[in-house]
Design a protein around this motif. Structure first.
Motif, short mmCIF file in Angstrom:
data_model
loop_
_atom_site.label_atom_id
_atom_site.label_comp_id
_atom_site.label_asym_id
_atom_site.label_seq_id
_atom_site.Cartn_x
_atom_site.Cartn_y
_atom_site.Cartn_z
N PRO A 46 88.79 86.06 118.39
CA PRO A 46 89.78 85.61 117.40
C PRO A 46 89.09 84.77 116.33
CG PRO A 46 89.93 84.27 119.38
CD PRO A 46 88.93 85.36 119.69
N ALA A 47 89.57 84.86 115.09
CA ALA A 47 88.91 84.16 113.99
C ALA A 47 89.82 83.10 113.36
CB ALA A 47 88.45 85.18 112.94
N LEU A 48 90.97 83.52 112.84
CA LEU A 48 91.84 82.58 112.12
C LEU A 48 92.83 81.97 113.11
CD1 LEU A 48 91.98 81.66 109.20
CD2 LEU A 48 93.76 83.35 108.80
N THR A 49 92.33 81.00 113.89
CA THR A 49 93.12 80.40 114.96
C THR A 49 93.67 79.04 114.54
OG1 THR A 49 91.21 79.26 115.90
CG2 THR A 49 91.59 81.53 116.63
N PHE A 50 94.48 78.47 115.44
CA PHE A 50 95.00 77.11 115.22
C PHE A 50 93.84 76.13 115.03
CE2 PHE A 50 96.17 73.02 117.23
CZ PHE A 50 97.17 72.62 116.35
N PRO A 100 96.37 72.89 125.46
CA PRO A 100 97.06 73.80 126.41
C PRO A 100 97.08 75.23 125.88
CG PRO A 100 98.66 72.54 125.14
CD PRO A 100 97.30 71.97 124.78
N GLU A 101 97.09 76.18 126.79
CA GLU A 101 97.17 77.59 126.40
C GLU A 101 98.64 77.95 126.16
OE1 GLU A 101 95.23 79.95 129.31
OE2 GLU A 101 93.30 78.92 129.12
N LYS A 102 99.19 77.35 125.12
CA LYS A 102 100.61 77.49 124.83
C LYS A 102 100.81 78.32 123.58
CE LYS A 102 104.71 74.73 123.73
NZ LYS A 102 105.24 73.35 123.49
N THR A 103 101.78 79.20 123.58
CA THR A 103 102.12 79.99 122.41
C THR A 103 103.25 79.32 121.65
OG1 THR A 103 101.44 82.05 123.47
CG2 THR A 103 102.89 82.23 121.57
N VAL A 104 103.05 79.09 120.39
CA VAL A 104 104.04 78.43 119.53
C VAL A 104 104.65 79.47 118.61
CG1 VAL A 104 104.42 76.67 117.77
CG2 VAL A 104 102.78 76.25 119.62
N THR A 105 105.98 79.52 118.56
CA THR A 105 106.68 80.46 117.68
C THR A 105 107.32 79.70 116.53
OG1 THR A 105 107.15 81.91 119.57
CG2 THR A 105 108.46 82.23 117.57
N MET A 106 107.04 80.14 115.33
CA MET A 106 107.59 79.49 114.14
C MET A 106 109.05 79.90 113.95
SD MET A 106 105.01 77.77 113.19
CE MET A 106 105.53 77.17 111.57
N PRO A 107 109.91 78.94 113.62
CA PRO A 107 111.33 79.26 113.40
C PRO A 107 111.51 80.25 112.24
CG PRO A 107 110.96 76.88 113.57
CD PRO A 107 109.61 77.52 113.48
N ILE A 108 112.56 81.02 112.31
CA ILE A 108 113.00 81.98 111.28
C ILE A 108 112.06 83.17 111.20
CG2 ILE A 108 113.58 82.33 108.84
CD1 ILE A 108 114.24 79.33 108.69
N THR A 109 110.74 82.90 110.98
CA THR A 109 109.79 83.99 110.77
C THR A 109 109.49 84.76 112.04
OG1 THR A 109 107.86 82.58 111.17
CG2 THR A 109 108.70 82.69 108.91
N GLY A 110 109.57 84.09 113.19
CA GLY A 110 109.21 84.74 114.43
C GLY A 110 107.71 84.86 114.64
N TRP A 111 106.94 84.32 113.69
CA TRP A 111 105.47 84.38 113.81
C TRP A 111 105.01 83.41 114.88
CZ3 TRP A 111 101.74 80.63 111.86
CH2 TRP A 111 100.41 81.09 111.97
N SER A 112 104.09 83.85 115.71
CA SER A 112 103.63 83.00 116.81
C SER A 112 102.11 82.95 116.85
CB SER A 112 104.17 83.53 118.15
OG SER A 112 103.68 84.83 118.40
N PHE A 113 101.61 81.88 117.47
CA PHE A 113 100.17 81.73 117.64
C PHE A 113 99.91 80.89 118.88
CE2 PHE A 113 101.66 78.20 115.10
CZ PHE A 113 101.03 77.09 115.65
N SER A 114 98.70 81.01 119.38
CA SER A 114 98.30 80.26 120.58
C SER A 114 97.55 78.99 120.17
CB SER A 114 97.41 81.12 121.47
OG SER A 114 96.88 80.35 122.53
#
Length: 746
Positions: A46-50, A100-114
């Motif tokens: 992965p490249a463009l991560t949190f 933490p290995e947690k997935t975060v989902t952005m409101p409205i957009t549904g876009w998520s990232f770890s």
């Protein structure tokens, strides 16, 4: 292709390395690239991560602030992205271990990232470094803000300053996409500076088994970094005079001529050198990253300027040179005093006053400053003819190859696995930013004095010169500028308006410079196999952050430091001398207020310098003809006339001591070590460059923020003075000119 130009020497390629099939090269045709860049890729990383966003944004803000802070100082310290490249590794690994290995989902957009997609990897590290690299670059348009506020005593609205800086930085991105095929995809455009970072990435991330009796690259880097860090406390704090040791001045302390010849800072620098890595790299960048032929051509240009042409001109009193210092970036009147530009400006219209000028004086320059303008003319003209003669055929081949969709070398073929950035993304940037640039110049009561047609003409010049100058940069690590030619053009078309002149110069020069800078980063991403869309996004966001941060830093310093940039009012030893802004201000007088007609035209003192255009244009022709007549002598092609002229024109901003120290170090490593110890050079040369840059940067920051910022100066003794102790180098040698602090001449 049967051979390649490698580090300044013709080398034979083994068939296995350069075997071509259907127009494709199985490895790079450039030896340094083969020795440095891996031909593998892991597409699962992965490249463009949190982590990339958090560390990248923080790095960009930090470097933008620090570098802008130090640009106002006598010896500017440029903290390069390599320093962040090193410092961020343990932070990235710590985040990988603790988040933490947690997935975060952005409101409205549904876009998520770890929050934690796994171990901190090299591709994340590269993108963070790209963020930092954008932050390490300066914002040239801030020179306009500085001279308006400090030198011309004019107010400028903060919103205008922001629009000015942002539009000048972003315009060049709009056409960078046009030249990707020629300056990024072409394997012969190898961008030497990128190899330093590639080497360090590999040293930091690749597992290397230590051979008995030898150091791994990471071990070598740590030792070199620590050694440089420990040593740099001496020139930075205890013994600043080590930055310029000028023995001739010490032997003849009362001789103006001796100081002119031996002064490393304000003289010709004979036998002068420095014992500080910052002297080596501050103006000219690390010589370890330059090909050998580039270093040699640079030294030849500086030598011819300092020890052949300038002495002949000065001691023959050409252009009345003896009335002024031999080495200065200031402007003078006929009495040898600093030129008082307020006497020839109409304060109501902020434009040239002919009657006041006629009753005052013409503008005069030191002979090194005047000669640098002449050689700037020659460098730009030589760039065009050199690229046409030596690179025209390969550019044409690359153009046909791109039309036929050939992949080029192995790195191109690997990058085909990723989606390219669509051309319309680049065009959109241009369409959006162009109206902003025109509004900044036409609005705000015409504060910038430049009409819309000036903006359009300036960016046209930038577009035309991006390819030839990009070729020079991509093959030599040196870059001619458009500053002089842009000043000349607008000075003739729209004379008497200093801010219009520098605004036109900035839009023309910096739009081209930003396009080349953008392409350089793309080449690093190309070598490191970074998804192109991720690269594009990081560069865009980084540029916005860099603009906001550097503007805020500059505005704060200009508003809070008493007498900043005014060397006549600053206390002795003050570092806030703004060398770059002083040169910029002088240029605004020369080209904007007085204008080229009264400087380099029939009404001026320096009209004969226009012959340099012709000299530069034809200078590559004999070299090209000789290379055709004697093809067995590969070294003939390495006589690079644009580089020779470019380095003859780099003074007075760069000093003689910078050149000689830089040249000695560069020739030692990239000629002697490269030839005698090729294996050591391949493993350690670029890693050493990164370590030295980082060691100086960390030490200077530590000293300033822990000691100097709190008023804790080093010991008060002879060696504590930063400079070369050649004060008489600033004296004129015409007995009619009397200057305070200079002995009277009979």
């Amino acid at each position: 292709m049967t051979g390649s130009i490698n580090n300044g020497f013709p080398q034979s390629n083994s068939p296995a390395e350069t075997q071509s099939t259907g127009g494709e090269i199985n490895d790079s045709p450039i030896e340094q690239v083969r020795l440095t860049v891996p031909i593998t890729d892991d597409q699962t990383l992965p490249a463009l991560t949190f982590r990339t966003w958090v560390l990248g944004v923080l790095s960009c803000i930090l470097l933008s602030f620090i570098n802008q802070f130090f640009r106002f100082r006598q010896n500017p310290v440029n903290i390069k992205a390599i320093s962040v490249q090193l410092a961020i590794l343990p932070v990235g690994k710590l985040m990988a271990a603790m988040l933490p290995e947690k997935t975060v989902t952005m409101p409205i957009t549904g876009w998520s990232f770890s929050l934690n997609p796994g171990p901190f990897n090299m591709k994340e590290h590269v993108l963070i470094t790209i963020f930092a690299n954008v932050g390490s670059g300066g914002v040239y348009a801030l020179h306009i803000v500085t001279i308006l506020k400090i030198f011309y005593k004019k107010d400028i609205q903060p919103i205008l300053a922001v629009l000015l800086t942002l539009s000048t930085q972003m315009l060049g991105y709009g056409w960078a996409g046009l030249f990707r095929k020629y300056l990024v995809d072409s394997p012969f455009m190898w961008w030497p500076v990128s190899l330093v970072q590639v080497s360090l990435f590999r040293a930091l991330h690749e597992t290397e088994k230590r051979v008995k009796g030898r150091l791994t690259r990471l071990q070598f880097f740590i030792i070199a970094l620590g050694s440089c860090f420990a040593y740099s406390i001496i020139p930075a704090y205890f013994f600043p005079s080590l930055t310029a040791l000028s023995f001739i001045c010490w032997i003849w302390p009362k001789s103006i001529t001796a100081h002119q010849i031996g002064g490393g800072v304000q003289g010709l620098g004979l036998l002068s050198f420095g014992l500080d890595w910052n002297v080596v790299s501050s103006f000219l960048d690390s010589p370890l990253a330059f090909p050998a032929y580039s270093i040699i051509c640079s030294i030849v240009g500086a030598f011819l300027a300092l020890y052949v042409v300038v002495p002949i001109l000065y001691w023959s009193n050409a252009f009345e040179a003896k009335q002024f210092p031999i080495f200065s970036s200031r402007t003078f009147d006929e009495s040898g005093n600093r030129y008082n530009v307020t006497r020839i400006l109409d304060q109501k219209t902020f434009s040239f006053d002919q009657q006041a000028y006629d009753s005052y004086s013409k503008v005069y320059l030191s002979i090194i400053f005047a000669f640098s303008y002449g050689t700037s003319f020659a460098a730009l003209a030589a760039t065009l003819s050199h690229v046409i003669l030596f690179n025209g055929r390969s550019i044409w081949r690359q153009m046909k190859s791109s039309i036929q969709n050939k992949s080029g070398d192995v790195h191109n073929r690997i990058m085909k696995n990723y989606n390219s950035v669509p051309q319309w993304w680049f065009y959109t940037i241009f369409v959006v930013v162009l109206p902003v640039a025109i509004f900044a110049c036409e609005g705000f009561d015409g504060k910038l004095q430049l009409p819309y047609w000036g903006v359009l003409l300036a960016i046209t010049l930038g577009l035309v010169f991006t390819l030839p100058i990009g070729v020079i940069k991509a093959t030599t690590n040196q870059q001619p500028g458009l500053n002089v030619i842009t000043e000349l053009i607008i000075g003739y078309l729209y004379p008497g308006r200093p801010i219009a002149n520098v605004a036109f110069k900035t839009y023309g020069y910096i739009s081209m410079d930003q396009a080349v800078f953008f392409l350089s980063d793309l080449k690093l991403g190309h070598y490191m196999k970074i998804p192109p869309k991720s690269m594009f996004l990081v560069q865009m966001v980084g540029t916005l952050i860099n603009n906001i941060t550097t503007f805020g830093t500059a505005w704060w310093l200009l508003s809070t430091v008493d007498n900043i940039c005014d060397v006549t009012k600053l206390p002795k030893g003050s570092p806030w001398t703004c060398p770059g802004d002083n040169v910029f201000y002088s240029a605004s007088i020369i080209w904007g207020v007085v204008g080229p007609l009264r400087m380099f035209g029939k009404l001026g003192v320096y009209a004969k310098l226009n012959w340099f255009f012709l000299v530069g244009l034809i200078s590559p022709v004999p070299v090209w003809l000789l290379s055709l007549k004697f093809p067995q002598h590969k070294w003939i092609k390495l006589i690079h006339m644009p580089l020779i002229f470019l380095n003859a024109s780099s003074m007075p901003e760069a000093k003689a001591v910078n050149y000689w120290t830089w040249g000695v170090v560069g020739i030692f490593f990239n000629v002697y070590v490269y030839r005698r110890y090729r294996g050591w050079w391949a493993r350690h040369n670029y890693v050493l460059s990164a370590a030295l840059d980082a060691g100086v940067a960390f030490l200077v920051l530590l000293v300033y923020f822990t000691l100097q910022m709190n008023g804790m100066s080093g010991p008060d003794w002879w060696g504590a003075e930063e400079g070369d102790h050649c004060l008489l180098a600033n004296c004129p040698t015409d007995p009619r000119i009397i200057v305070d602090g200079c002995p009277a001449l009979s």
